[in-house]
Design a protein around this motif. Structure first.
Motif, PDB file in Angstrom:
ATOM      1  N   ASN A 180       0.826  -1.213   0.000  1.00 45.66           N
ATOM      2  CA  ASN A 180       0.000   0.000   0.000  1.00 45.66           C
ATOM      3  C   ASN A 180       0.860   1.263   0.000  1.00 45.66           C
ATOM      4  OD1 ASN A 180      -2.458  -1.347  -0.041  1.00 45.66           O
ATOM      5  ND2 ASN A 180      -2.579  -1.484   2.193  1.00 45.66           N
ATOM      6  N   ILE A 181       1.960   1.218   0.736  1.00 48.17           N
ATOM      7  CA  ILE A 181       2.871   2.378   0.782  1.00 48.17           C
ATOM      8  C   ILE A 181       3.526   2.578  -0.572  1.00 48.17           C
ATOM      9  CG2 ILE A 181       4.960   3.329   1.848  1.00 48.17           C
ATOM     10  CD1 ILE A 181       4.211   1.661   4.357  1.00 48.17           C
ATOM     11  N   ILE A 182       3.956   1.470  -1.198  1.00 52.03           N
ATOM     12  CA  ILE A 182       4.566   1.545  -2.533  1.00 52.03           C
ATOM     13  C   ILE A 182       3.600   2.192  -3.520  1.00 52.03           C
ATOM     14  CG2 ILE A 182       5.326   0.162  -4.513  1.00 52.03           C
ATOM     15  CD1 ILE A 182       6.428  -1.876  -2.448  1.00 52.03           C
ATOM     16  N   GLU A 183       2.346   1.745  -3.481  1.00 47.33           N
ATOM     17  CA  GLU A 183       1.343   2.294  -4.400  1.00 47.33           C
ATOM     18  C   GLU A 183       1.113   3.785  -4.141  1.00 47.33           C
ATOM     19  OE1 GLU A 183      -3.177   1.355  -6.035  1.00 47.33           O
ATOM     20  OE2 GLU A 183      -2.290   0.137  -4.439  1.00 47.33           O
ATOM     21  N   GLU A 184       1.067   4.168  -2.870  1.00 44.64           N
ATOM     22  CA  GLU A 184       0.909   5.585  -2.529  1.00 44.64           C
ATOM     23  C   GLU A 184       2.043   6.420  -3.104  1.00 44.64           C
ATOM     24  OE1 GLU A 184      -0.559   7.352   1.271  1.00 44.64           O
ATOM     25  OE2 GLU A 184      -0.341   5.280   1.984  1.00 44.64           O
ATOM     26  N   ILE A 185       3.256   5.920  -2.957  1.00 42.86           N
ATOM     27  CA  ILE A 185       4.428   6.664  -3.432  1.00 42.86           C
ATOM     28  C   ILE A 185       4.423   6.784  -4.954  1.00 42.86           C
ATOM     29  CG2 ILE A 185       6.953   6.612  -3.622  1.00 42.86           C
ATOM     30  CD1 ILE A 185       7.003   5.368  -0.809  1.00 42.86           C
ATOM     31  N   ILE A 186       4.143   5.684  -5.637  1.00 42.93           N
ATOM     32  CA  ILE A 186       4.128   5.722  -7.098  1.00 42.93           C
ATOM     33  C   ILE A 186       3.043   6.670  -7.598  1.00 42.93           C
ATOM     34  CG2 ILE A 186       3.566   4.347  -9.156  1.00 42.93           C
ATOM     35  CD1 ILE A 186       5.183   2.074  -7.920  1.00 42.93           C
ATOM     36  N   ASN A 187       1.882   6.632  -6.982  1.00 43.65           N
ATOM     37  CA  ASN A 187       0.802   7.531  -7.395  1.00 43.65           C
ATOM     38  C   ASN A 187       1.105   8.987  -7.057  1.00 43.65           C
ATOM     39  OD1 ASN A 187      -0.752   5.500  -8.513  1.00 43.65           O
ATOM     40  ND2 ASN A 187      -1.893   5.133  -6.630  1.00 43.65           N
ATOM     41  N   TYR A 188       1.909   9.206  -6.033  1.00 43.40           N
ATOM     42  CA  TYR A 188       2.289  10.570  -5.670  1.00 43.40           C
ATOM     43  C   TYR A 188       3.359  11.107  -6.621  1.00 43.40           C
ATOM     44  CZ  TYR A 188       3.398  14.607  -2.756  1.00 43.40           C
ATOM     45  OH  TYR A 188       3.580  15.898  -2.299  1.00 43.40           O
ATOM     46  N   ILE A 189       4.305  10.236  -6.988  1.00 47.51           N
ATOM     47  CA  ILE A 189       5.388  10.654  -7.891  1.00 47.51           C
ATOM     48  C   ILE A 189       4.885  10.785  -9.327  1.00 47.51           C
ATOM     49  CG2 ILE A 189       7.614   9.936  -8.878  1.00 47.51           C
ATOM     50  CD1 ILE A 189       8.279   8.703  -6.165  1.00 47.51           C
ATOM     51  N   PHE A 190       3.923   9.930  -9.698  1.00 50.31           N
ATOM     52  CA  PHE A 190       3.269  10.028 -11.013  1.00 50.31           C
ATOM     53  C   PHE A 190       1.823  10.496 -10.790  1.00 50.31           C
ATOM     54  CE2 PHE A 190       6.597   6.854 -11.805  1.00 50.31           C
ATOM     55  CZ  PHE A 190       7.139   7.310 -13.004  1.00 50.31           C
ATOM     56  N   PRO A 191       1.625  11.772 -10.506  1.00 48.67           N
ATOM     57  CA  PRO A 191       0.284  12.247 -10.127  1.00 48.67           C
ATOM     58  C   PRO A 191      -0.742  12.109 -11.244  1.00 48.67           C
ATOM     59  CG  PRO A 191       1.771  14.097 -10.535  1.00 48.67           C
ATOM     60  CD  PRO A 191       2.612  12.853 -10.566  1.00 48.67           C
ATOM     61  N   ASN A 192      -1.951  11.763 -10.837  1.00 48.44           N
ATOM     62  CA  ASN A 192      -3.100  11.685 -11.763  1.00 48.44           C
ATOM     63  C   ASN A 192      -2.943  10.629 -12.857  1.00 48.44           C
ATOM     64  OD1 ASN A 192      -4.381  13.922 -10.426  1.00 48.44           O
ATOM     65  ND2 ASN A 192      -3.000  15.284 -11.551  1.00 48.44           N
ATOM     66  N   ASN A 193      -2.091   9.640 -12.617  1.00 48.81           N
ATOM     67  CA  ASN A 193      -2.020   8.552 -13.598  1.00 48.81           C
ATOM     68  C   ASN A 193      -3.294   7.714 -13.506  1.00 48.81           C
ATOM     69  OD1 ASN A 193      -1.632   5.753 -12.241  1.00 48.81           O
ATOM     70  ND2 ASN A 193      -0.224   7.071 -11.080  1.00 48.81           N
ATOM     71  N   GLU A 194      -3.643   7.071 -14.600  1.00 45.20           N
ATOM     72  CA  GLU A 194      -4.838   6.227 -14.649  1.00 45.20           C
ATOM     73  C   GLU A 194      -4.479   4.807 -15.065  1.00 45.20           C
ATOM     74  OE1 GLU A 194      -7.636   8.220 -17.209  1.00 45.20           O
ATOM     75  OE2 GLU A 194      -8.109   9.719 -15.682  1.00 45.20           O
ATOM     76  N   TRP A 195      -3.333   4.366 -14.624  1.00 45.81           N
ATOM     77  CA  TRP A 195      -2.822   3.073 -15.048  1.00 45.81           C
ATOM     78  C   TRP A 195      -3.646   1.904 -14.514  1.00 45.81           C
ATOM     79  CZ3 TRP A 195       2.711   4.817 -13.279  1.00 45.81           C
ATOM     80  CH2 TRP A 195       3.178   5.802 -14.149  1.00 45.81           C
ATOM     81  N   ASP A 196      -4.302   2.083 -13.379  1.00 45.81           N
ATOM     82  CA  ASP A 196      -5.057   0.961 -12.809  1.00 45.81           C
ATOM     83  C   ASP A 196      -6.477   0.857 -13.351  1.00 45.81           C
ATOM     84  OD1 ASP A 196      -6.013   3.217 -11.609  1.00 45.81           O
ATOM     85  OD2 ASP A 196      -6.042   2.394  -9.569  1.00 45.81           O
ATOM     86  N   LYS A 197      -6.902   1.812 -14.172  1.00 43.27           N
ATOM     87  CA  LYS A 197      -8.243   1.745 -14.755  1.00 43.27           C
ATOM     88  C   LYS A 197      -8.272   0.742 -15.896  1.00 43.27           C
ATOM     89  CE  LYS A 197      -9.912   6.339 -13.484  1.00 43.27           C
ATOM     90  NZ  LYS A 197     -10.483   7.615 -13.986  1.00 43.27           N
ATOM     91  N   PHE A 198      -9.180  -0.218 -15.812  1.00 46.19           N
ATOM     92  CA  PHE A 198      -9.224  -1.301 -16.796  1.00 46.19           C
ATOM     93  C   PHE A 198      -9.598  -0.797 -18.186  1.00 46.19           C
ATOM     94  CE2 PHE A 198     -11.651  -4.418 -19.226  1.00 46.19           C
ATOM     95  CZ  PHE A 198     -10.694  -5.418 -19.357  1.00 46.19           C
ATOM     96  N   VAL A 199      -8.907  -1.324 -19.189  1.00 44.61           N
ATOM     97  CA  VAL A 199      -9.262  -1.124 -20.597  1.00 44.61           C
ATOM     98  C   VAL A 199      -9.045  -2.459 -21.298  1.00 44.61           C
ATOM     99  CG1 VAL A 199      -8.738   1.347 -20.739  1.00 44.61           C
ATOM    100  CG2 VAL A 199      -6.927  -0.331 -21.162  1.00 44.61           C
ATOM    101  N   SER A 200      -9.835  -2.725 -22.301  1.00 45.67           N
ATOM    102  CA  SER A 200      -9.673  -3.977 -23.047  1.00 45.67           C
ATOM    103  C   SER A 200      -8.729  -3.808 -24.224  1.00 45.67           C
ATOM    104  CB  SER A 200     -11.031  -4.468 -23.550  1.00 45.67           C
ATOM    105  OG  SER A 200     -11.643  -3.472 -24.349  1.00 45.67           O
ATOM    106  N   ALA A 201      -8.476  -2.550 -24.611  1.00 39.00           N
ATOM    107  CA  ALA A 201      -7.552  -2.260 -25.705  1.00 39.00           C
ATOM    108  C   ALA A 201      -7.030  -0.839 -25.529  1.00 39.00           C
ATOM    109  CB  ALA A 201      -8.244  -2.398 -27.058  1.00 39.00           C
ATOM    110  N   LEU A 202      -5.850  -0.600 -26.084  1.00 41.20           N
ATOM    111  CA  LEU A 202      -5.237   0.722 -25.980  1.00 41.20           C
ATOM    112  C   LEU A 202      -5.010   1.328 -27.355  1.00 41.20           C
ATOM    113  CD1 LEU A 202      -2.419   0.309 -23.292  1.00 41.20           C
ATOM    114  CD2 LEU A 202      -4.518   1.619 -23.061  1.00 41.20           C
ATOM    115  N   GLN A 203      -5.309   2.603 -27.478  1.00 37.03           N
ATOM    116  CA  GLN A 203      -4.958   3.350 -28.675  1.00 37.03           C
ATOM    117  C   GLN A 203      -3.620   4.033 -28.390  1.00 37.03           C
ATOM    118  OE1 GLN A 203      -6.539   3.421 -31.627  1.00 37.03           O
ATOM    119  NE2 GLN A 203      -8.103   2.017 -30.853  1.00 37.03           N
ATOM    120  N   VAL A 204      -2.585   3.584 -29.065  1.00 38.35           N
ATOM    121  CA  VAL A 204      -1.238   4.081 -28.788  1.00 38.35           C
ATOM    122  C   VAL A 204      -0.688   4.822 -29.997  1.00 38.35           C
ATOM    123  CG1 VAL A 204       1.140   3.424 -28.261  1.00 38.35           C
ATOM    124  CG2 VAL A 204      -0.753   2.247 -27.137  1.00 38.35           C
ATOM    125  N   VAL A 205      -0.205   6.025 -29.743  1.00 39.06           N
ATOM    126  CA  VAL A 205       0.495   6.792 -30.779  1.00 39.06           C
ATOM    127  C   VAL A 205       1.984   6.586 -30.558  1.00 39.06           C
ATOM    128  CG1 VAL A 205       0.923   9.057 -31.776  1.00 39.06           C
ATOM    129  CG2 VAL A 205      -1.350   8.500 -30.876  1.00 39.06           C
TER     130      VAL A 205
END
Length: 348
Positions: free
Chosen positions: A196-221
């Motif tokens: 939990n501490i690791i996750e807090e730190i990563i989310n604090y260092i990478f603010p407003n990331n949405e990496w944990d939100k599920f997607v079935s496919a990614l549109q990548v440029v």
């Protein structure tokens, strides 16, 4: 290096056991390239301390900024510099013969040469074993508990080494202190509390990331290696991106491996282009993350002559033997979804 965690983790989670030999085969190309980058980088920094004209200094500094550049500080310069600091003719010959192969990942190395060189270039062996910010050790962890402690250890080291970058930020200082206390407690502090501490730190260092939100496919440029500008990527709060990106990739792999969150790894690797960044900064070829050259004992010609059923057996065996490959390939697959129309072919 194995982290001693004491009692076995009691909750069942899918855990992929990876033998040392298996991991060596899978990560050998990355180890060769990253270790080569580290050695060359240290030699360049050492060379810059000597008396050089401005043109030579500018060339070396250019290579420090963009390690993918070629025809600067080649194998002759590397081998001569190694000889000048070690007086070891065998090491000189080794790098004269194999430097270019290490650079492109075509010649793996055992621990022997990095350990040998560590006497003259401190950090050579740890660079080979751990990778950038501990990425190799994170990927190679044999259990969820071990992985948590490996991530925590390397994250704490980064935070302590770069503490001057976030001096005065009370929240990150608090999180770092909490991380340090739980690492010192080891297994008695609880793996999930540490996670939990690791996750807090990563989310604090990478603010407003949405990496944990599920997607079935990614549109990548996709941006090419040559055109990639690290300053245009997802920027960290306080810490250097090239230091934190490997930890983000390792943590993404951890989430994909133990919690089946493939989308997390896919976003970090391909949406944020952190694998391309690793290529740009540490010459770790992004294409190798698909592990297409994993089975060296089976030539392409032999594979092509197999029947379809035999190929399926080979492919299934490769997946079974290489869970690391399987996870990264799944992450890549999210960026290349099958077109819906192709699922229903029409008659001509």
């Amino acid at each position: 290096m194995k982290i001693k965690t004491g009692a076995e983790f009691s909750i069942y989670l899918p855990q992929l056991k990876l033998s040392g030999d298996e991991m060596y085969k899978i990560l050998k190309q990355f180890r060769a390239q990253y270790w080569f980058w580290y050695v060359r980088n240290e030699l360049i920094l050492n060379k810059l301390k000597s008396e050089l004209d401005q043109e030579d200094k500018a060339e070396l500094q250019k290579l420090l900024i963009d390690p993918t550049l070629e025809d600067i500080f080649g194998k002759e310069s590397i081998s001569d510099q190694i000889f000048s600091i070690s007086g070891d003719e065998q090491l000189r010959s080794k790098f004269l013969d194999d430097s270019d192969k290490f650079r492109v990942g075509s010649r793996p190395s055992t621990e022997a040469t990095p350990k040998w060189l560590d006497r003259y270039i401190p950090g050579s062996l740890s660079a080979f074993i751990e990778g950038p910010s501990g990425l190799f050790e994170i990927i190679e962890a044999n259990s969820l508990v071990e992985a948590v402690f490996v991530i925590a250890r390397h994250l704490l080291r980064v935070l302590k080494e770069d503490c001057d970058l976030y001096l005065g930020d009370s929240e990150l200082e608090r999180l770092t202190k909490s991380l340090s206390e739980h690492v010192q407690l080891g297994m008695f502090g609880g793996a999930f509390k540490l996670l939990n501490i690791i996750e807090e730190i990563i989310n604090y260092i990478f603010p407003n990331n949405e990496w944990d939100k599920f997607v079935s496919a990614l549109q990548v440029v996709k941006t090419s290696l040559q055109q990639l500008e690290p300053k245009h990527l997802f920027q960290t709060k306080f810490l250097k991106l090239e230091v934190m990106a490997p930890i983000a990739v390792g943590y993404g792999f951890f989430r994909a491996r133990f919690f089946d969150e493939i989308h997390y790894l896919s976003k970090v690797c391909y949406q944020e282009q952190f694998l391309t960044l690793l290529n740009k900064k540490f010459i770790m070829n992004e294409a190798f993350w698909l592990f297409e050259s994993y089975d060296n004992e089976l030539s392409s010609a032999e594979y092509l002559h197999f029947k379809e059923s035999e190929r399926k057996k080979v492919n299934a065996n490769r997946i079974e033997q290489a869970p690391i490959k399987n996870i990264f390939c799944k992450a890549h697959f999210l960026t290349e979804p099958v077109l819906f129309s192709k699922c229903f072919p029409t008659e001509k």
